[in-house]
Structures are given as structure tokens and as C-alpha cells.
Motif scaffolding. Structure first.
Motif, mmCIF file in Angstrom:
data_model
loop_
_atom_site.group_PDB
_atom_site.id
_atom_site.type_symbol
_atom_site.label_atom_id
_atom_site.label_comp_id
_atom_site.label_asym_id
_atom_site.label_seq_id
_atom_site.Cartn_x
_atom_site.Cartn_y
_atom_site.Cartn_z
ATOM 1 N N THR A 1 -24.744 13.891 39.759
ATOM 2 C CA THR A 1 -24.617 15.341 39.649
ATOM 3 C C THR A 1 -23.916 15.850 38.396
ATOM 4 O OG1 THR A 1 -22.595 15.282 40.965
ATOM 5 C CG2 THR A 1 -24.659 15.677 42.160
ATOM 6 N N TYR A 2 -23.442 14.983 37.528
ATOM 7 C CA TYR A 2 -22.666 15.444 36.375
ATOM 8 C C TYR A 2 -23.205 14.879 35.057
ATOM 9 C CZ TYR A 2 -19.304 17.203 39.667
ATOM 10 O OH TYR A 2 -18.717 17.903 40.665
ATOM 11 N N PRO A 3 -23.053 15.657 33.994
ATOM 12 C CA PRO A 3 -23.354 15.075 32.682
ATOM 13 C C PRO A 3 -22.241 14.099 32.317
ATOM 14 C CG PRO A 3 -22.625 17.354 32.446
ATOM 15 C CD PRO A 3 -22.690 17.059 33.920
ATOM 16 N N VAL A 4 -22.610 12.895 31.960
ATOM 17 C CA VAL A 4 -21.642 11.857 31.615
ATOM 18 C C VAL A 4 -21.992 11.312 30.238
ATOM 19 C CG1 VAL A 4 -20.780 9.553 32.192
ATOM 20 C CG2 VAL A 4 -21.245 11.193 34.018
ATOM 21 N N ILE A 5 -21.008 11.278 29.389
ATOM 22 C CA ILE A 5 -21.184 10.643 28.087
ATOM 23 C C ILE A 5 -20.398 9.343 28.134
ATOM 24 C CG2 ILE A 5 -20.771 10.807 25.615
ATOM 25 C CD1 ILE A 5 -21.150 13.855 25.915
ATOM 26 N N PHE A 6 -21.130 8.243 28.148
ATOM 27 C CA PHE A 6 -20.545 6.908 28.267
ATOM 28 C C PHE A 6 -20.564 6.246 26.896
ATOM 29 C CE2 PHE A 6 -21.425 2.313 29.237
ATOM 30 C CZ PHE A 6 -20.140 1.993 29.615
ATOM 31 N N LEU A 7 -19.386 5.933 26.399
ATOM 32 C CA LEU A 7 -19.251 5.344 25.071
ATOM 33 C C LEU A 7 -18.423 4.078 25.178
ATOM 34 C CD1 LEU A 7 -19.569 5.630 21.953
ATOM 35 C CD2 LEU A 7 -17.458 6.963 22.005
ATOM 36 N N SER A 8 -18.990 2.973 24.709
ATOM 37 C CA SER A 8 -18.277 1.702 24.737
ATOM 38 C C SER A 8 -18.418 1.021 23.385
ATOM 39 C CB SER A 8 -18.858 0.795 25.821
ATOM 40 O OG SER A 8 -18.270 -0.490 25.741
ATOM 41 N N PHE A 9 -17.325 0.465 22.924
ATOM 42 C CA PHE A 9 -17.337 -0.298 21.680
ATOM 43 C C PHE A 9 -17.329 -1.804 21.974
ATOM 44 C CE2 PHE A 9 -15.037 3.637 20.095
ATOM 45 C CZ PHE A 9 -16.174 4.174 19.518
ATOM 46 N N ALA A 10 -17.611 -2.180 23.217
ATOM 47 C CA ALA A 10 -17.537 -3.586 23.621
ATOM 48 C C ALA A 10 -18.495 -4.475 22.830
ATOM 49 C CB ALA A 10 -17.821 -3.723 25.117
ATOM 50 N N LYS B 1 -29.021 9.555 23.075
ATOM 51 C CA LYS B 1 -29.229 9.385 24.515
ATOM 52 C C LYS B 1 -28.899 10.667 25.280
ATOM 53 C CE LYS B 1 -27.700 6.690 28.478
ATOM 54 N NZ LYS B 1 -26.705 5.748 28.985
ATOM 55 N N ASN B 2 -27.949 11.447 24.749
ATOM 56 C CA ASN B 2 -27.472 12.632 25.467
ATOM 57 C C ASN B 2 -27.890 13.949 24.832
ATOM 58 O OD1 ASN B 2 -25.605 11.510 27.680
ATOM 59 N ND2 ASN B 2 -25.021 10.376 25.858
ATOM 60 N N ASP B 3 -28.808 13.926 23.892
ATOM 61 C CA ASP B 3 -29.187 15.166 23.221
ATOM 62 C C ASP B 3 -29.845 16.164 24.170
ATOM 63 O OD1 ASP B 3 -31.627 13.904 23.458
ATOM 64 O OD2 ASP B 3 -32.218 14.233 21.364
ATOM 65 N N PHE B 4 -30.343 15.689 25.314
ATOM 66 C CA PHE B 4 -30.913 16.601 26.306
ATOM 67 C C PHE B 4 -29.873 17.595 26.819
ATOM 68 C CE2 PHE B 4 -29.012 13.395 28.931
ATOM 69 C CZ PHE B 4 -28.608 14.059 30.081
ATOM 70 N N LEU B 5 -28.588 17.263 26.700
ATOM 71 C CA LEU B 5 -27.533 18.170 27.157
ATOM 72 C C LEU B 5 -27.451 19.426 26.294
ATOM 73 C CD1 LEU B 5 -24.730 15.576 27.940
ATOM 74 C CD2 LEU B 5 -26.107 16.852 29.593
ATOM 75 N N LEU B 6 -27.995 19.362 25.085
ATOM 76 C CA LEU B 6 -27.994 20.527 24.202
ATOM 77 C C LEU B 6 -28.981 21.580 24.666
ATOM 78 C CD1 LEU B 6 -27.883 18.654 20.785
ATOM 79 C CD2 LEU B 6 -25.994 19.812 21.939
ATOM 80 N N ILE C 1 -19.691 1.100 14.713
ATOM 81 C CA ILE C 1 -19.161 2.286 15.404
ATOM 82 C C ILE C 1 -20.055 3.491 15.143
ATOM 83 C CG2 ILE C 1 -17.244 3.936 15.471
ATOM 84 C CD1 ILE C 1 -15.364 1.519 15.009
ATOM 85 N N ILE C 2 -20.451 3.681 13.909
ATOM 86 C CA ILE C 2 -21.337 4.804 13.576
ATOM 87 C C ILE C 2 -22.646 4.694 14.351
ATOM 88 C CG2 ILE C 2 -22.753 5.800 11.724
ATOM 89 C CD1 ILE C 2 -20.362 5.158 9.825
ATOM 90 N N GLN C 3 -23.233 3.500 14.383
ATOM 91 C CA GLN C 3 -24.495 3.327 15.102
ATOM 92 C C GLN C 3 -24.331 3.597 16.590
ATOM 93 O OE1 GLN C 3 -27.619 2.822 13.651
ATOM 94 N NE2 GLN C 3 -28.125 3.506 15.714
ATOM 95 N N GLU C 4 -23.215 3.161 17.165
ATOM 96 C CA GLU C 4 -22.950 3.422 18.581
ATOM 97 C C GLU C 4 -22.855 4.926 18.844
ATOM 98 O OE1 GLU C 4 -22.503 2.577 22.550
ATOM 99 O OE2 GLU C 4 -22.965 1.132 20.975
ATOM 100 N N LEU C 5 -22.177 5.652 17.964
ATOM 101 C CA LEU C 5 -22.064 7.111 18.112
ATOM 102 C C LEU C 5 -23.427 7.784 17.990
ATOM 103 C CD1 LEU C 5 -18.796 7.728 16.061
ATOM 104 C CD2 LEU C 5 -19.067 7.882 18.549
ATOM 105 N N VAL C 6 -24.251 7.343 17.046
ATOM 106 C CA VAL C 6 -25.608 7.894 16.891
ATOM 107 C C VAL C 6 -26.428 7.623 18.145
ATOM 108 C CG1 VAL C 6 -27.781 7.633 15.617
ATOM 109 C CG2 VAL C 6 -25.618 7.819 14.369
ATOM 110 N N ASP C 7 -26.351 6.403 18.672
ATOM 111 C CA ASP C 7 -27.103 6.059 19.879
ATOM 112 C C ASP C 7 -26.677 6.908 21.074
ATOM 113 O OD1 ASP C 7 -28.394 4.137 18.349
ATOM 114 O OD2 ASP C 7 -27.290 2.435 19.214
ATOM 115 N N VAL C 8 -25.371 7.103 21.244
ATOM 116 C CA VAL C 8 -24.875 7.920 22.357
ATOM 117 C C VAL C 8 -25.320 9.374 22.190
ATOM 118 C CG1 VAL C 8 -22.777 8.870 23.415
ATOM 119 C CG2 VAL C 8 -22.954 6.428 22.975
ATOM 120 N N TYR C 9 -25.257 9.883 20.963
ATOM 121 C CA TYR C 9 -25.723 11.249 20.707
ATOM 122 C C TYR C 9 -27.202 11.376 21.078
ATOM 123 C CZ TYR C 9 -26.991 15.560 18.390
ATOM 124 O OH TYR C 9 -27.473 16.811 18.141
#
Length: 144
Positions: free
Chosen positions: A89-98, A122-127, A112-120
Motif C-alpha cells: 500500500t505504500y510507495p517504497v524507495i529501497f536503496l542498498s549499497f550491498a 525503477k521508481n520514476d512512476f511515482l512522478l 554508487i551513481i549507477q545504483e542511484l540511477v537504477d533506483v530512480y
């Protein structure tokens, strides 16, 4: 059928769907939800299940995994209707540097930059808020 031990597996869905041995940590969701902390810091030694626990929380709360309550059947969190109704039921932004590694600063920085781009991505539908009800801070079931 005997359960398998999946060493190093960090995807909750894969563990459950492949009938792997899983120590039920779903009470973490209930405890975290009821504490109403403004911030949560989870510190544990390496290989202690931090990423898997956060992945489990993502599968439980994220609208991207709505309708996946089957993953939680038979686990502790699923025994209470109050928490079953929260699944998906909630928008979740999951970010891991593992998974980020590198032998120097530039390699780690690029990871790190690539991980941030991937998370963005994945979640661009929230915009896109068309057809979605906007929620205020107090609409998330937790007091401000």
C-alpha cells in the motif's frame, strides 16, 4: 519437501518461492511500525541479514509488490489483519549499497551513481500522480 539453505541470498521473494530456509523476521515490520520513529538506523555486522530484512520490508509495504501477500502467509506478520491490510500500500524507495564494490574511489563512486540511477528509474512512476490520490504526511497511518 526439504528446505534448502541459501547462503548469501538477499531477495526475500526468491527465498520464499524456492522454499529456502528463512528465519522469520517479519515481527521487525510490526515493531518498526508501532515505534513511529522519525528515523531508523539498522546496524549489524557484515552478513547479518540487513539487506534481506530491508528487502522483506520492501516486499511487504511497496505498491510495486501489491497483491504479493502470498509471500507472507505462514509468517508472523500475517497473523494480524491490521498488518495484512498494509501489504502493498505504500510507495517504497529501497536503496542498498550491498552490491557495490571496487578497488578505488572512482570505481566505488561509479557504482554508487549507477545504483542511484537504477533506483530512480525503477521508481520514476511515482512522478506521475495522474490517477493516484495524493497523500499528506498524516495519511500514511502514522501520526505526524
Amino acid at each position: 519437501m526439504a528446505r534448502k539453505v541459501a547462503i548469501g541470498e538477499q531477495d526475500f521473494k526468491d527465498l520464499i518461492e524456492n522454499n529456502c530456509f528463512y528465519v522469520d523476521k517479519t515481527n521487525f515490520i510490526k515493531e518498526w511500525w508501532e515505534n513511529r520513529d522519525r528515523a531508523t538506523l539498522i546496524t549489524r555486522p557484515r552478513r547479518f541479514g540487513k539487506t534481506l530484512t530491508m528487502n522483506m520490508v520492501d516486499y511487504f509495504l511497496s505498491i510495486q509488490h501489491a497483491g504479493r501477500g502470498d509471500l507472507f502467509e505462514g509468517l508472523s506478520i500475517w497473523t494480524e489483519e491490521k498488518y495484512r491490510s498494509l501489504q502493498g500500500t505504500y510507495p517504497v524507495i529501497f536503496l542498498s549499497f550491498a552490491g557495490i564494490g571496487g578497488s578505488d574511489y572512482l570505481a566505488v563512486r561509479e557504482g554508487i551513481i549507477q545504483e542511484l540511477v537504477d533506483v530512480y528509474n525503477k521508481n520514476d512512476f511515482l512522478l506521475d500522480s495522474e490517477g493516484r490520490q495524493r497523500r499528506s504526511k498524516n495519511d500514511y497511518g502514522r501520526p505526524a
